[in-house]
Each structure stands twice: as structure tokens, then as C-alpha cells.
Design a protein around this motif. Structure first.
Motif, PDB file in Angstrom:
ATOM      1  N   GLN A  59      32.344  46.572  12.351  1.00  0.00           N
ATOM      2  CA  GLN A  59      32.199  45.543  13.371  1.00  0.00           C
ATOM      3  C   GLN A  59      33.556  45.014  13.818  1.00  0.00           C
TER       4      GLN A  59
ATOM      5  N   TRP B  54      35.142  44.740  17.544  1.00  0.00           N
ATOM      6  CA  TRP B  54      35.747  43.535  18.141  1.00  0.00           C
ATOM      7  C   TRP B  54      37.144  43.847  18.665  1.00  0.00           C
ATOM      8  N   ARG B  55      37.934  44.529  17.840  1.00  0.00           N
ATOM      9  CA  ARG B  55      39.314  44.834  18.218  1.00  0.00           C
ATOM     10  C   ARG B  55      39.363  45.630  19.506  1.00  0.00           C
TER      11      ARG B  55
ATOM     12  N   THR C  23      38.628  35.717  25.780  1.00  0.00           N
ATOM     13  CA  THR C  23      38.904  36.046  24.379  1.00  0.00           C
ATOM     14  C   THR C  23      38.578  34.857  23.481  1.00  0.00           C
TER      15      THR C  23
ATOM     16  N   ARG D 166      34.826  34.268  23.110  1.00  0.00           N
ATOM     17  CA  ARG D 166      34.223  35.256  22.207  1.00  0.00           C
ATOM     18  C   ARG D 166      34.529  34.921  20.752  1.00  0.00           C
TER      19      ARG D 166
ATOM     20  N   LEU E  51      31.801  33.745  17.775  1.00  0.00           N
ATOM     21  CA  LEU E  51      31.679  34.459  16.506  1.00  0.00           C
ATOM     22  C   LEU E  51      31.887  33.517  15.326  1.00  0.00           C
TER      23      LEU E  51
ATOM     24  N   ALA F  16      41.037  40.496  15.200  1.00  0.00           N
ATOM     25  CA  ALA F  16      39.874  41.129  14.570  1.00  0.00           C
ATOM     26  C   ALA F  16      39.940  41.005  13.052  1.00  0.00           C
TER      27      ALA F  16
END
Length: 398
Positions: A10, A14-15, A31, A34, A38, A104
Motif C-alpha cells: 500500500q 501511495w508513493r 497531497t 490525501r 489517511l 509514503a
């Protein structure tokens, strides 16, 4: 406790999503949104009141030390030339320094620590904007980061091409250089190029001054004290047959010691005043202090090294290495809070390209090492008292 491979998978996703949608300093709105979403899904508190686009996620797990972990998240104004499937969708912008990977890694560490709770204390996961030339770290300090979130120590890492994959390096002292810029204006007297005796030539003064500045590192400062003075621009004149009135020099100064930095400024001021005067030219120095020396706290560096040994073994962990003359704005945070900055080897193969290169891409193979490093550092720095409430290992992973 090992990191679940589902989480590493995962984190890679993300990265690559960050890589495909790079945003420049103080413009990291998508960014940041997001990242904040998370962190909330992991069960963390989220604060977005610093430095325009910064995000701070807080994980509390009982009494104990308070540790900060920081990742940068901005991209560079470089056209990506690589052809990976997740290459930048924005012309003239790319993640050419690996901040997508740093973010990430920190996200995955937050998810894992929230799920396992094998520590006692508080962790602040700090996602900083504008590391590249815009001093987002300084902005976060000025906005009161450490007043709102007092910390016992703070840490950051940077992927490092040229260092073997997965190796970890930390110093007890300078890790990266200061970075200052200067502009020198030389004012003489214009005249015909065939009759230079009737004027005062700022170009000749500039040539002598450039050579004089290079003697600071070889004759005015001890060879044991690293300093690099680079004149990167010389602008003068408009026509080929006229000596100009003015010449302008621009460049950078990099040091590994705050004391040497202060000394260099004083010597430069003297040289700019005295050397051009010998040619009938007036010199004026405009000096702009930029990023300070990235100076690790010895105790924090030792703590990071202990975690590194546990994660990668003593053969792949180095305590004490040649510092880099590049600069890093995490230095502003280290001026306020003790901590350490580490390098995580990204590979030293013949095909490895350096940071800020248009073909650069973060090495996803080092994400797991980075997550393990942050996890062990927190667990060692904030030892568990009693038995934690175990959470589902997949909580918040989406």
C-alpha cells in the motif's frame, strides 16, 4: 513485530500516486488532503494550521516521551524524462528528490504504530511543505510548531543515491551544510574599450575578486573547516567595444560550522570593499542567509544509530561519515529541538541517477527499511509500560 507486506504494498501505491501528481512548495493542497485523510483513517489526530499546506498527525498512547518524525512532500520544477507508468502528469513538475517516498514511508509508519501500539508516549508525524528552496521548515517553526507540539526529539531521513541500498548513515554533528547566497555589485566608470585608462574597469575587479574569494577556503579558514564558495553568475556589459559601468557577481556559500559561516561573511565583506578599490571600483555585498547547518544532536543521533543497527545490522549502519555540502531545511527544526537527520541508501549501482535529475525515481525497495527504522526508533525511544491494547493490523489501510 514485522511490517505486514500488505502495508508495504500500500505504501508503494501511495508513493506512486504522489509521484504522478507532484505539487510545488506551498502548493501541496491535494497531497496534503490525501495525507490528512489517511492519517484520520489510521485513528490519528490531524492538525493543518501550519505553513499553508503542512499536516501534523498525532498518535497518543499513554505517558512517555514525545517524538517527532518529519517528511517533506514538495516536488521540483523539473521536466520528468523517465518513462515509468506513474510518471508526472504535470509538465515541468516532478518528484526529483524522493519526497514522495519520504511521505509514503512516514504514512506507513503511522499506520503500523497506530495498529500495533508497542510504545508508550506520543508521536507527531510531521508532513512539511516547501523544503526545496522555500524554507517550509522555517515557516513551520515560525508558525509555532514546537510551541503547539513540544517534543523531546525530532527525526527525519532522506533517501541517498550513491549509498548502498538499505544502508543507514547518521552523524553526531553536522550532516549537511548551510546554504547562503550573495550578490556583489561592482561599480566603476564606463569608457571606450580602446581607452581603458580613461575609465575604471569592473570586469577586471570582478576577475580579481573571484580569485580572491577562493583563497578564503585555502588561506583564511582552516583546511579542517569545510567551506565552499562558488561564484555561479557574472553579468556585465552590453556591447563588445565598451567597458561597462557595473558588473554583478552571484553565488553561494556553504559551510559545515556556524562559526565558519560567520567568519566567511566577515572576510567576504572585507574583500568586496578592498579588492575592487585597488582598481578604482566600488564594491557592495548583499548577503542572504539561507538554510543553516543541519546539526545533529549527539544523543539523538546515537538513538537513531541504535535503531538502525537493529533494523539493518551493524555492517549496514554507519555512525559518522563525511557530511554533504548540500543543504536541508530540516536544519531549522534542529535549531529549536534536539534531533537527528539520517540518510537511507537508495543504491549505488552504475545506473543509479542522483537527486534533482530528470530521470530520477525513488527506489521503492527501501520503503520497508524506512518504515522499520521509524518503528524501531519509536519503540526504543518510548518503551512500553504494561500491555497495549492491540488493534487490527489492517486498520486504516486503504
Amino acid at each position: 513485530m514485522s511490517i505486514p507486506q500488505t502495508l508495504i504494498t500500500q505504501a508503494i501505491a501511495w508513493r506512486r500516486a504522489f509521484h504522478a501528481a507532484p505539487e510545488l512548495g506551498f502548493e501541496e493542497h491535494t497531497t496534503a488532503q490525501r495525507i490528512a485523510s489517511l492519517l484520520l483513517s489510521f485513528g490519528l489526530e490531524v492538525n493543518r494550521e501550519f505553513a499553508v499546506t503542512a499536516v501534523v498527525g498525532t498518535l497518543r498512547n499513554g505517558p512517555g516521551p514525545v517524538i517527532g518524525l518529519r517528511a517533506d512532500m514538495d516536488a521540483l520544477p523539473i521536466q520528468e524524462l523517465g518513462q515509468c507508468e506513474y510518471r508526472s502528469v504535470y509538465p515541468g513538475r516532478m518528484h526529483a528528490c524522493g519526497h514522495d517516498g519520504h511521505s509514503a514511508i512516514l504514512l506507513a509508519a503511522a499506520a503500523h504504530l497506530s495498529a500495533t501500539r508497542q510504545f508508550s508516549g506520543t508521536v507527531h508525524f510531521i508532513f512539511q511543505p516547501a523544503e526545496e528552496n522555500l524554507a517550509g521548515g522555517q515557516k513551520m517553526v515560525e508558525d509555532g510548531l514546537f510551541e503547539h507540539f513540544p517534543m523531546d526529539a525530532i527525526y527525519a531521513l532522506h533517501n541517498w543515491p550513491g549509498l548502498p541500498e538499505g544502508h543507514i548513515v547518521v552523524n553526531a554533528g553536522p550532516m549537511m551544510a548551510s546554504q547562503d547566497t550573495f550578490e556583489i555589485t561592482l561599480t566603476g566608470k564606463s569608457c571606450h574599450a580602446a581607452m581603458p585608462e580613461s575609465g575604471a574597469d569592473p570586469i577586471i575587479a570582478a576577475a580579481q575578486l573571484i580569485m580572491g574569494l577562493q583563497t578564503i577556503s585555502s588561506r583564511r579558514v582552516s583546511p579542517k573547516d569545510a567551506i565552499v564558495i562558488s561564484v555561479t553568475q557574472l553579468n556585465a556589459g552590453e556591447v563588445i567595444n565598451s567597458i561597462p559601468e557595473t558588473a554583478t557577481l552571484r553565488g553561494t556559500v556553504r559551510c559545515l560550522s556556524p562559526q565558519v559561516r560567520t567568519t566567511a561573511i566577515s572576510i567576504m565583506e572585507d574583500m568586496v570593499r578592498q579588492i575592487p578599490a585597488g582598481f578604482g571600483v566600488a564594491g557592495r555585498l548583499s548577503y542572504r542567509s539561507g538554510y543553516p547547518v543541519t546539526l545533529n544532536d549527539p544523543q539523538a543521533a546515537a538513538a537513531a544509530y541504535r535503531a538502525a543497527i537493529e533494523v539493518v545490522g551493524p555492517a549496514r549502519a554507519t555512525f559518522g561519515a563525511e557530511p554533504s555540502m548540500a543543504a536541508e531545511d530540516f536544519a531549522f527544526m534542529l535549531q529549536v529541538c534536539p534531533g537527528a537527520y539520517l540518510w537511507l541508501g537508495a543504491g549505488d549501482d552504475a545506473g543509479t541517477v542522483g537527486l534533482h535529475h530528470p530521470h530520477y525515481d525513488f527506489n521503492d525497495a527501501i520503503i520497508e527499511t524506512g518504515v522499520n527504522l521509524w518503528t524501531r526508533l519509536i519503540e526504543q525511544s518510548c518503551p512500553l509500560h504494561g500491555t497495549p491494547a492491540q488493534l487490527n493490523m489492517t486498520q486504516g489501510i486503504s
